[in-house]
Design an enzyme around this catalytic site. Sequence first.
Site, PDB file in Angstrom:
ATOM      1  N   ASP A 160       0.836  -1.202   0.000  1.00 64.77           N
ATOM      2  CA  ASP A 160       0.000   0.000   0.000  1.00 64.77           C
ATOM      3  C   ASP A 160       0.874   1.256   0.000  1.00 64.77           C
ATOM      4  OD1 ASP A 160      -2.175  -1.673   0.222  1.00 64.77           O
ATOM      5  OD2 ASP A 160      -2.383  -1.404   2.394  1.00 64.77           O
TER       6      ASP A 160
HETATM    7  N1  URA Z   1      -1.413  -5.636   4.409  1.00 68.81           N
HETATM    8  C1  URA Z   1      -1.825  -4.339   4.316  1.00 68.81           C
HETATM    9  O1  URA Z   1      -2.832  -3.954   4.930  1.00 68.81           O
HETATM   10  N2  URA Z   1      -1.118  -3.516   3.528  1.00 68.81           N
HETATM   11  C2  URA Z   1       0.008  -3.882   2.861  1.00 68.81           C
HETATM   12  O2  URA Z   1       0.642  -3.071   2.168  1.00 68.81           O
HETATM   13  C3  URA Z   1       0.429  -5.230   2.976  1.00 68.81           C
HETATM   14  C4  URA Z   1      -0.310  -6.081   3.761  1.00 68.81           C
END
Ligand code: URA
Length: 238
Positions: free
Chosen positions: A110
Amino acid sequence: MSISRARLDRFISEKCQINRKKVRLLLAQKRIRVDGLIATDIDQPINKFSLISLDDQIIQSNKALYIMMHKPVGVVCATKDDKHKTVIDLLGGLLTPKERASLHIVGRLDLNTSGLVLLTNDSRWSEQLTSPKSKVSKHYLVTLKNPINEEYIQAFAQGMYFAFEKITTKPVTLNIIHQYQAEVILTEGRYHQIKRMFGRFSNPVTALHRTSIGDFVLDKTLLPGKSQILNISNKIIT
Ligand code: URA
């Protein structure tokens, strides 16, 4: 041609615009080389990264690229974005524009997650790492707004039902480091999985950092925003 295997005679025929009979003649005349060795077999399997030449002329030369990046928060795991810097932008002068354009991301993070991102142009390798069948584990360091306790361990191990996707998450390992921090180990990668799992406890994730994907561990000397080229056996070559 994709990374999947192709036949040498078909490849030469298409690439050089000559019929297969002519290709057979070239092979018999020992004028074609694959990875430096004279090729004689029409069936010889080749792939996107085979170095192929006819006499002194290179017909194909693609380098397999494996990149380890320390993604900072605020950079998007995409090849193009109108608003944010992308992981490809961060590669800077490490690769040529053609090499950069050939890359894809192996398991996205993310926007507000930091840590290990792998990039490659070798789809067979990335498929092995991301296929659910491979069950490759990904380690994350998670910092929480509220204290965590032993109840979380059980809930993560049991799996949680995600109504939107109609799936139950695979067992997740949670190791408590201290009240506000845990190591979480996933073997799959559902959308915002870690944030949603802590969301069940109304406990917001304040920082999320990936430290490893399978055998690939983020190099501690690699500063946020920096990258290294890996060789396939995970040794740094530049
Ligand atoms: N879980 C999440 O919530 N975000 C990420 O980037 C990776 C795993």
